[in-house]
Design a protein around this motif. Structure first.
Motif, PDB file in Angstrom:
ATOM      1  N   TYR A   1      30.109  28.787  35.005  1.00 47.45           N
ATOM      2  CA  TYR A   1      31.410  29.339  35.397  1.00 47.45           C
ATOM      3  C   TYR A   1      32.076  30.030  34.208  1.00 47.45           C
ATOM      4  O   TYR A   1      32.601  31.144  34.330  1.00 47.45           O
ATOM      5  CB  TYR A   1      32.302  28.219  35.933  1.00 47.45           C
ATOM      6  N   CYS A   2      32.032  29.371  33.056  1.00 45.15           N
ATOM      7  CA  CYS A   2      32.612  29.972  31.847  1.00 45.15           C
ATOM      8  C   CYS A   2      31.848  31.229  31.442  1.00 45.15           C
ATOM      9  O   CYS A   2      32.447  32.226  31.017  1.00 45.15           O
ATOM     10  CB  CYS A   2      32.600  28.962  30.705  1.00 45.15           C
TER      11      CYS A   2
ATOM     12  N   TRP B   1      30.272  33.314  33.333  1.00 42.70           N
ATOM     13  CA  TRP B   1      30.595  34.435  34.222  1.00 42.70           C
ATOM     14  C   TRP B   1      31.894  35.107  33.799  1.00 42.70           C
ATOM     15  O   TRP B   1      32.018  36.323  33.884  1.00 42.70           O
ATOM     16  CB  TRP B   1      30.682  33.935  35.654  1.00 42.70           C
ATOM     17  N   SER B   2      32.830  34.315  33.321  1.00 47.19           N
ATOM     18  CA  SER B   2      34.096  34.896  32.854  1.00 47.19           C
ATOM     19  C   SER B   2      33.925  35.633  31.537  1.00 47.19           C
ATOM     20  O   SER B   2      34.756  36.488  31.194  1.00 47.19           O
ATOM     21  CB  SER B   2      35.150  33.793  32.703  1.00 47.19           C
ATOM     22  N   LEU B   3      32.858  35.341  30.798  1.00 44.69           N
ATOM     23  CA  LEU B   3      32.612  35.989  29.502  1.00 44.69           C
ATOM     24  C   LEU B   3      31.533  37.065  29.591  1.00 44.69           C
ATOM     25  O   LEU B   3      31.098  37.584  28.563  1.00 44.69           O
ATOM     26  CB  LEU B   3      32.176  34.935  28.470  1.00 44.69           C
ATOM     27  N   ARG B   4      31.097  37.404  30.794  1.00 51.92           N
ATOM     28  CA  ARG B   4      29.939  38.271  30.953  1.00 51.92           C
ATOM     29  C   ARG B   4      30.156  39.673  30.402  1.00 51.92           C
ATOM     30  O   ARG B   4      29.183  40.381  30.090  1.00 51.92           O
ATOM     31  CB  ARG B   4      29.533  38.355  32.428  1.00 51.92           C
ATOM     32  N   HIS B   5      31.406  40.108  30.274  1.00 51.87           N
ATOM     33  CA  HIS B   5      31.674  41.458  29.793  1.00 51.87           C
ATOM     34  C   HIS B   5      31.725  41.527  28.265  1.00 51.87           C
ATOM     35  O   HIS B   5      31.831  42.621  27.717  1.00 51.87           O
ATOM     36  CB  HIS B   5      32.995  41.982  30.377  1.00 51.87           C
ATOM     37  N   THR B   6      31.670  40.408  27.587  1.00 55.40           N
ATOM     38  CA  THR B   6      31.632  40.403  26.132  1.00 55.40           C
ATOM     39  C   THR B   6      30.183  40.405  25.661  1.00 55.40           C
ATOM     40  O   THR B   6      29.283  39.928  26.363  1.00 55.40           O
ATOM     41  CB  THR B   6      32.341  39.168  25.561  1.00 55.40           C
TER      42      THR B   6
ATOM     43  N   GLY C   1      29.135  36.592  24.920  1.00 51.63           N
ATOM     44  CA  GLY C   1      28.969  35.851  26.157  1.00 51.63           C
ATOM     45  C   GLY C   1      27.794  36.352  26.970  1.00 51.63           C
ATOM     46  O   GLY C   1      27.043  35.566  27.568  1.00 51.63           O
TER      47      GLY C   1
ATOM     48  N   ALA D   1      34.083  29.540  25.700  1.00 55.41           N
ATOM     49  CA  ALA D   1      35.249  29.663  26.566  1.00 55.41           C
ATOM     50  C   ALA D   1      36.506  29.147  25.878  1.00 55.41           C
ATOM     51  O   ALA D   1      37.622  29.548  26.229  1.00 55.41           O
ATOM     52  CB  ALA D   1      35.022  28.925  27.870  1.00 55.41           C
TER      53      ALA D   1
END
Length: 463
Positions: A396-397, A399-404, A407, A460
């Motif tokens: 889950y974490c 996925w929230s960092l996928r654009h970095t 991450g 995260a």
């Protein structure tokens, strides 16, 4: 059978002194090259892990190159490695008036303030000061409870030495046999009337044999002590490498959310665990700070890869998936500079060559062996059993960092680890390359996902 607490305490302290002799100075020299912004805390966390990785590599390659184990010869090599490390540290202190590289500017700038710079000297770029100020902010904002987390890690790592007379599992019998063979015969030859010799990466039993001879202890104690100290070094190294982006203590806590490598260590799969020391080095290089990379960094990384190769192939495979994820993500992020992409490509090529050599050497020996899936699909229920609740939270974490960039690298790394488990689809089929992989990764449900997931969760919480 009850353990003699004082006797074991003396053995552990003696082992720590011997290992410190071969790890502290080389590890510190490597950190000074790879992470110039590291303060004393981060150096304290990283030095044991990187130093032990180098010491294991030296132990293993000394056996492979000379064809025999010799405690005297290994000690002489350790002394030589210390002299080389001291020369690196001394050269860094004697920079003189020569032009500083970008990496050395970072290292020097960490010890001065902006207002101390003479205005007519244009050697400090804004990029340099941005990195320096970012690292100072991270170091100043470490949680106050990090000491308690590290204390728990020390207890978890070393407590089994004082609780159990013999290690758990069955693999320790084999490792003790290899260690004793090195200590008594200098090689891994089978005792009569058997013929031939054992085939196993020599680093772990060779270094354990040095402890056995130096401390005059039994081989099973030597291997158990080395394994438990090695597990502690991995946990401390994770704190150090994740401290670069401000999540060292949080990642250590995340490690406690899964059984993973703790279960593997309890089951005496020690070389497999210690080979993951290479992941500390890999994360330190792949998710690297700003600044120009020099040949020294490539050289240090190459030595680390060679060291992992003689501990256990598991660590080398995981390092390869990390480098592959790094290459793919940096190619997708067009904002990455051309030099960074070139470095990533060179690293991937280097590891591909190492993998090809490994397969050519060992895969032919498995012509008659079928793919082996001990736990079935290790990316299924076994993975969930040993990685829950860490893995779902980490995904889950992630996925929230996928654009970095950072991450994305770790998230893809975790996916590539999962794809390796599909080797079970060939169970019972004789394909030498896949057979070699299956025998190397036969228990990866315990150790393939733990560190990547913990790093992802730690990110995260990073500033």
């Amino acid at each position: 059978m009850q353990v003699d607490f004082l006797a074991m305490l003396g053995i552990v302290l003696g082992a720590l002194l011997i290992l410190a002799f071969g790890t502290v100075i080389p590890g510190l020299a490597a950190i000074r090259i790879l992470d110039p912004t590291a303060d004393r805390f981060r150096q304290l966390m990283l030095t044991p892990a990187i130093g032990l990785l180098l010491l294991l590599g030296l132990s293993g390659w000394s056996v492979l190159l000379f064809g025999i184990f010799s405690s005297t010869g290994l000690v002489l090599l350790i002394i030589g490695m210390n002299f080389v490390a001291l020369s690196i540290l001394r050269r860094k202190e004697e920079r003189g008036n020569r032009r500083l590289s970008s990496w050395e500017k970072l290292e020097k700038a960490m010890g001065i303030e902006r207002d101390e710079i003479e205005p007519d000297k244009d050697i400090w770029s804004e990029d340099t000061w941005s990195e320096v100020e970012e690292q100072r902010s991270i170091q100043a904002s470490r949680p106050t409870w990090w000491g308690w987390a590290i204390l728990v890690a020390v207890i978890i790592s070393l407590a089994p030495l004082f609780l159990f007379r013999f290690p758990h599992g069955v693999d320790w019998v084999g490792f003790a046999t290899l260690t004793n063979s090195f200590a008594n015969n200098g090689n891994l030859s089978l005792p009569p009337p058997s013929l031939g010799s054992w085939t196993y990466p020599p680093a772990f039993p060779a270094l354990a044999a040095l402890l056995q001879q130096s401390l005059n202890i039994s081989p099973e104690v030597a291997t158990h002590v080395l394994a438990r100290i090695g597990l502690l070094c991995i946990l401390l190294g994770i704190v150090g490498v994740c401290d670069r982006w401000g999540s060292g203590a949080y990642t250590l806590v995340a490690m406690g959310l899964a059984a993973g490598i703790f279960a593997k260590a309890h089951d005496s799969g020690w070389p497999t665990i210690l080979s993951q020391l290479g992941l500390i080095l890999g994360l330190l290089v792949v998710i690297r700070p700003a600044g120009n990379r020099r040949r020294e960094h490539d050289f240090a990384f190459a030595i680390g890869v060679l060291s992992v190769a003689v501990i256990h192939p598991t660590g080398a495979i995981y390092l390869g998936t990390l480098l592959m994820a790094n290459l793919i993500i940096r190619q997708l992020h067009h904002r990455e500079d051309e030099r960074a992409l070139r470095i990533a490509t060179i690293s991937a090529i280097m590891l591909a060559i190492a993998a090809a050599v490994t397969f050519l050497l060992f895969a032919p020996r498995l012509l008659d062996e079928a793919v082996f899936a001990e736990y079935g699909w290790q990316g299924g229920w076994p993975m969930l059993i040993y990685a829950t609740p860490l893995l779902p939270i980490a995904l889950y974490c992630g996925w929230s960092l996928r654009h970095t960039v950072e991450g994305g690298i770790v998230l893809l790394w975790l996916l590539l680890q999962w794809l390796l488990t599909l080797v079970h689809l060939f169970d019972g089929i004789s394909i030498p390359v896949f057979s070699l992989m299956s025998y190397s990764l036969y228990s990866m449900a315990l150790h393939a996902f733990h560190i990547p997931a913990a790093v992802l969760l730690g990110m995260a919480f990073a500033r």
